[in-house]
Write a protein that holds these residues in place. Structure first.
Motif: not given
Length: 329
Positions: A204-208, A212-217, A244-246
């Motif tokens: 859940v934190p990974f996807s959070i 958003p980070l992928f979409a904005n980049l 980053t999420a990993a």
């Protein structure tokens, strides 16, 4: 509004194909990550990712790097399909006039991460047992190998339980089906969902963080206001967001891996839950243990999600569905 509707079947196909290609490319690194995270201070066999892969090839052959790959390749299709399609689904329904606030982007990611654990937990449970089997076999005490080499199997059966903790010695690696049947027989469906809480705490934190980070980049590289980003922008964005999420959730991944490992060496700790695992790791190995396998995980997730996003945004699912006969209403 018709052009803004999403095709859920197409998204599921895209996610499935993306997962298959990505996992095939990075699976050996994922195996090294699992083995590095599972080894404790008293039974260190590998010093680094490259050392782990070299020793794996020497002791188990080239295909030893793909232990558990069949399980992952079978279940990664629904897992990635659910994750990527669910994120698109929630983003579509949370958006107003095609725009999303950062909070709603994170909420969509949260929904995607929650949905995927239905498949992720049993997939990870089985994969970890198969990936870690080689490490357990190698870290078995020397006299057990001598016993295995002896012809007196009756003596071996008599001495083995007294010298090694139950379940740590495998004369032959189990298959995924054998593990599944054993878990279902002994613990029911709950056996396949061991570590569910830790999996939720990781995914859940990974996807959070990731979505958003992928979409904005990815938006930074778009051609014009409405134009799609080039494939290489999607790839780089997927790599950066994924790594980053990993790294951010790696401590929870260590906990999840430890909890889901059923077989351990005779000198290794066992854990009754998340808090017990955290306490024992801090006491016996120190805070740095929570970063074990972090760079391996980043190396796995970065290309995995980079490849996944390229395949996903190429619209392979839409192309496949376009060849199917359409029903006239």
């Amino acid at each position: 509004m018709a052009d803004k509707q999403i095709s859920l079947p197409a998204k599921l196909i895209n996610g499935g194909i993306a997962g298959l290609i990505g996992v095939t490319c990075v699976f050996p690194i994922d195996l090294a990550k699992t083995r590095l995270q599972n080894q404790q201070n008293g039974a260190r066999l590998y010093t680094s990712m490259s050392d782990c892969l070299i020793k794996t090839i020497r002791s188990e052959g080239y295909f030893g790097m793909y232990r558990g790959a069949a399980v992952n390749l079978t279940l990664v299709t629904p897992e990635k399909a659910i994750k990527l399609a669910a994120n698109d689904f929630f983003r579509h329904h949370f958006s107003k006039d095609g725009k999303l606030t950062l909070f709603k982007e994170m909420l969509a990611g949260c929904g995607a991460g929650t949905c995927q654990v239905i498949v992720t937990t049993p997939m990870e449970m089985l994969k970890i047992q198969l990936q870690d089997a080689g490490r357990i076999e190698i870290t078995t005490p020397l006299f057990c190998f001598l016993l295995n080499a002896m012809n007196s199997k009756s003596a071996q059966r008599k001495l083995m339980p007294e010298t090694v903790a139950a379940g740590t010695v495998e004369t032959k690696s189990p298959t995924a089906m054998q593990l599944t049947r054993e878990l279902l027989r002994e613990k029911g469906i709950a056996g396949l969902y061991k570590g569910l809480g830790a999996t939720l705490l990781r995914d859940v934190p990974f996807s959070i963080i990731y979505f958003p980070l992928f979409a904005n980049l990815n938006n930074l590289g778009k051609r014009g206001v409405e134009g799609p980003a080039p494939f290489y922008v999607s790839f780089i964005s997927g790599c950066l967001a994924g790594s980053t999420a990993a790294v951010a959730v790696n401590p929870v991944d260590v906990i999840k891996t430890r909890l889901q490992s059923l077989n351990r060496g005779s000198t290794e700790d066992t854990y009754s839950g998340v808090t017990d695992c955290i306490r024992k790791i801090l006491r016996n190995e120190g805070p740095s243990a929570f970063l074990k396998g972090a760079y391996c995980r980043a190396l796995v997730i970065a290309p995995l999600f980079g490849i996944a996003q390229v395949i996903y945004f190429l619209g392979v699912g839409e192309l496949i569905l376009s060849f199917l006969p359409k029903k006239d209403n």
